[in-house]
Design a protein around this motif. Structure first.
Motif, short mmCIF file in Angstrom:
data_model
loop_
_atom_site.label_atom_id
_atom_site.label_comp_id
_atom_site.label_asym_id
_atom_site.label_seq_id
_atom_site.Cartn_x
_atom_site.Cartn_y
_atom_site.Cartn_z
N ILE A 177 29.05 4.87 2.65
CA ILE A 177 27.92 3.71 2.71
C ILE A 177 28.21 2.92 1.34
O ILE A 177 27.68 3.44 0.24
CB ILE A 177 26.90 4.08 3.11
N LEU A 178 28.75 1.83 1.37
CA LEU A 178 28.76 0.86 0.14
C LEU A 178 27.66 0.26 -0.14
O LEU A 178 26.94 0.15 -1.26
CB LEU A 178 29.91 -0.23 0.44
N SER A 179 26.84 -0.14 0.83
CA SER A 179 25.49 -0.87 0.59
C SER A 179 24.56 -0.48 2.07
O SER A 179 25.16 -0.56 2.91
CB SER A 179 25.86 -2.60 0.44
N PHE A 180 23.28 -0.60 1.66
CA PHE A 180 22.31 -0.74 2.58
C PHE A 180 21.81 -2.17 2.92
O PHE A 180 20.95 -2.62 1.81
CB PHE A 180 21.29 0.35 2.50
N ILE A 181 21.69 -2.85 3.93
CA ILE A 181 21.29 -4.06 4.08
C ILE A 181 19.88 -4.08 5.13
O ILE A 181 20.11 -3.60 6.18
CB ILE A 181 22.11 -5.17 4.59
N GLY A 182 18.73 -4.16 4.65
CA GLY A 182 17.69 -4.25 5.67
C GLY A 182 16.37 -4.25 4.85
O GLY A 182 16.31 -4.72 3.53
N THR A 183 15.30 -4.17 5.35
CA THR A 183 13.93 -3.97 4.87
C THR A 183 13.64 -2.73 4.21
O THR A 183 14.01 -1.73 4.58
CB THR A 183 12.70 -4.44 6.19
N GLY A 184 12.76 -3.13 3.00
CA GLY A 184 12.14 -1.83 2.54
C GLY A 184 11.21 -1.22 3.49
O GLY A 184 9.95 -1.73 3.10
N ASN A 185 11.51 -0.37 4.21
CA ASN A 185 10.36 -0.10 5.65
C ASN A 185 9.15 0.58 4.95
O ASN A 185 8.06 0.29 5.31
CB ASN A 185 11.08 0.95 6.40
N GLN A 186 9.31 1.57 4.09
CA GLN A 186 8.10 2.23 3.36
C GLN A 186 7.11 1.20 2.96
O GLN A 186 6.17 0.98 2.97
CB GLN A 186 8.44 3.16 2.49
N GLU A 187 7.98 0.33 1.84
CA GLU A 187 6.86 -0.78 1.36
C GLU A 187 6.38 -1.71 2.18
O GLU A 187 5.12 -2.30 1.84
CB GLU A 187 7.83 -1.50 0.22
N ALA A 188 7.01 -2.29 3.16
CA ALA A 188 6.61 -3.07 4.15
C ALA A 188 5.46 -2.51 4.98
O ALA A 188 4.40 -3.20 5.09
CB ALA A 188 7.73 -3.75 5.14
N ALA A 189 5.61 -1.32 5.32
CA ALA A 189 4.47 -0.82 6.17
C ALA A 189 3.20 -0.54 5.45
O ALA A 189 2.39 -0.70 5.73
CB ALA A 189 5.14 0.47 6.68
N LYS A 190 3.50 -0.02 4.06
CA LYS A 190 2.32 -0.10 3.28
C LYS A 190 1.63 -1.36 3.01
O LYS A 190 0.40 -1.15 3.16
CB LYS A 190 2.91 0.51 1.83
N ALA A 191 2.21 -2.25 2.85
CA ALA A 191 1.50 -3.66 2.42
C ALA A 191 0.84 -4.13 3.97
O ALA A 191 -0.21 -4.62 3.98
CB ALA A 191 2.73 -4.85 2.30
N GLY A 192 1.39 -3.86 5.28
CA GLY A 192 0.75 -4.23 6.43
C GLY A 192 -0.50 -3.07 6.55
O GLY A 192 -1.55 -3.64 7.08
N ALA A 193 -0.30 -1.91 6.05
CA ALA A 193 -1.61 -1.21 6.23
C ALA A 193 -2.42 -1.61 5.21
O ALA A 193 -3.81 -1.45 5.72
CB ALA A 193 -1.06 0.37 5.85
N GLU A 194 -2.26 -1.95 4.09
CA GLU A 194 -3.41 -2.33 3.28
C GLU A 194 -4.06 -3.62 3.72
O GLU A 194 -5.22 -3.85 3.66
CB GLU A 194 -2.64 -2.64 1.94
N ALA A 195 -3.47 -4.52 4.44
CA ALA A 195 -3.76 -5.72 4.99
C ALA A 195 -4.75 -5.40 6.18
O ALA A 195 -5.80 -6.15 6.39
CB ALA A 195 -2.62 -6.66 5.45
N ALA A 196 -4.41 -4.23 6.96
CA ALA A 196 -5.16 -3.85 8.09
C ALA A 196 -6.55 -3.25 7.79
O ALA A 196 -7.49 -3.41 8.42
CB ALA A 196 -4.45 -2.72 8.85
N VAL A 197 -6.46 -2.41 6.52
CA VAL A 197 -7.68 -1.74 6.12
C VAL A 197 -8.73 -3.12 5.89
O VAL A 197 -9.80 -2.77 5.98
CB VAL A 197 -7.37 -0.96 4.78
N GLU A 198 -8.27 -4.07 5.17
CA GLU A 198 -9.03 -5.03 4.61
C GLU A 198 -9.56 -5.79 5.91
O GLU A 198 -10.73 -6.39 5.90
CB GLU A 198 -8.41 -6.04 3.54
N ALA A 199 -8.68 -5.94 6.88
CA ALA A 199 -9.23 -6.66 8.04
C ALA A 199 -10.25 -5.77 8.76
O ALA A 199 -11.30 -6.66 9.36
CB ALA A 199 -8.22 -7.00 9.02
N ALA A 200 -9.84 -4.40 8.59
CA ALA A 200 -11.05 -3.54 9.44
C ALA A 200 -12.45 -3.68 8.64
O ALA A 200 -13.59 -3.80 9.16
CB ALA A 200 -10.57 -2.10 9.17
#
Length: 374
Positions: A177-200
């Motif tokens: 594999i020469l390159s991975f193209i995509g979302t940093g899934n762990q960091e993105a999920a972490k950001a979403g979870a933090e936003a969810a806690v604030e909303a809760a």
């Protein structure tokens, strides 16, 4: 050499011969032939001017032909390539944006042919394996871009290929594999979870517990998102309930069953329900609708599909962590072509993410509809 250039050089040679003959005649002239000598000198000067003009013409023609050769060489750099893009499936909205982004690159670059394919669902392991094996064996492609359902299996399938390969959406641990193209899934999920806690917190929850409705157990992307959810929830002051994770194989109908089980086990309600993708999150939110204990529950999705944004506007889903699959696929093909052209490519190309909520949902829908129009 062109005929025009050859003709000019022949003329120059003949002119030079005339100069030589004229010089000899002048040397043999006597003083009594002064008038003839003068005329011959004048003729010689005129001939020398002709030689110089012809030489300049030769230089100009050669320069023109060199420029033409350079232009042709530049045009020749637009090499024709055929790229294979194998998705996890093409049966969900998210993967249709992947398909659109990959094909958009081909539309912008007619010398690049892009074939996009995928199995019926994200649990169609055998079908994707057959696709990969068939395409590798055929040898018809210059490069392979693969979104693996089973990363370890795909790494094994790639061991013997001498063609360049890149990972899309989910990484593949392989030296091929020469390159991975995509979302940093762990960091993105972490950001979403933090936003969810604030909303809760804003919704009035004092005890902020979170249950995840997960995708396919063992899938690398699922694991990365789960790790991100856990890290974000716990880090922001909530509690991620590891022992109560529900696996729904990334499909909506199984998410309904999972949500029914959660409501049965927690009649008092749960502050946050996070899901591995939008299909499951929307299904869970609809299932809980009408249950008073879940009126203030924060439902968090992942992907950022139009259906998720629409659900947010309708008051069902609360928020989603949006990837940019269109841009992800476009960048993937672009990166592969750059490598085939001899350029150095980055080992990771992050396509980014955003958190979509009630304030940004309509703008997000408009953006996605613009992609679909391409």
């Amino acid at each position: 050499m062109s005929k025009k250039l050859l003709s000019i050089m022949m003329a120059a040679m003949m002119a030079a011969a005339l100069v030589a003959c004229g010089g000899s005649s002048t040397a043999s002239s006597t003083s009594s032939d002064a008038e003839a000598e003068t005329e011959e000198v004048e003729a010689t000067e005129e001939t020398e001017e002709t030689v110089e003009e012809n030489a300049e013409a030769v230089d100009e023609t050669a320069a023109d032909e060199t420029a033409a050769d350079e232009t042709a060489a530049d045009a020749g750099e637009e090499k024709a390539y055929k790229i294979d893009v194998i998705c996890k499936t093409l049966s969900s909205e998210y993967w249709t944006y992947i398909e659109a982004g990959a094909k958009a690159y081909s539309k912008d670059h007619p010398n690049v042919t892009v074939d996009v394919k995928g199995p019926p669902s994200e649990t169609s392991y055998d079908e994707q394996q057959n696709m990969i094996q068939t395409d590798l064996a055929a040898g018809d492609y210059d490069g392979y871009i693969i979104a693996p359902l089973q990363s370890e299996l795909v790494a094994t399938l790639l061991q013997d290929t001498d063609k360049p390969a890149m990972a899309l959406d989910t990484n593949i641990e392989s030296d091929k594999i020469l390159s991975f193209i995509g979302t940093g899934n762990q960091e993105a999920a972490k950001a979403g979870a933090e936003a969810a806690v604030e909303a809760a917190k804003a919704a009035g929850w004092e005890e902020i517990k979170c249950i995840e409705i997960a995708g396919v157990q063992g899938d690398a992307t699922n694991t990365a998102r789960m790790n991100g959810y856990r890290e974000g929830i716990n880090g922001a002051g909530g509690e991620f309930l590891d022992d109560e994770v529900q696996y729904a194989n990334a499909v909506a109908d199984q998410a309904v069953t999972c949500m029914e089980a959660i409501m049965s086990n927690h009649p008092e309600g749960i502050a946050i329900i996070c899901a591995n993708n939008d299909d499951m999150a929307v299904a869970a939110a609809k299932t809980a609708k009408g249950n008073p204990a879940y009126e203030k529950t924060i439902f968090l999705g992942f992907d950022g599909q139009i259906s998720a944004a629409q659900s947010i506007l309708e008051g069902n889903l609360t928020m989603t962590t949006a990837q940019n699959p269109y841009n992800m696929a476009y960048k993937a093909v672009e990166t592969m072509v750059a490598y085939l052209n001899g350029e150095t490519v980055e080992p990771v190309v992050d396509s980014g993410f955003t958190i979509v909520n009630g304030q940004t949902a309509q703008e997000h829908i408009d953006t996605l509809k613009g992609y679909a129009g391409n």
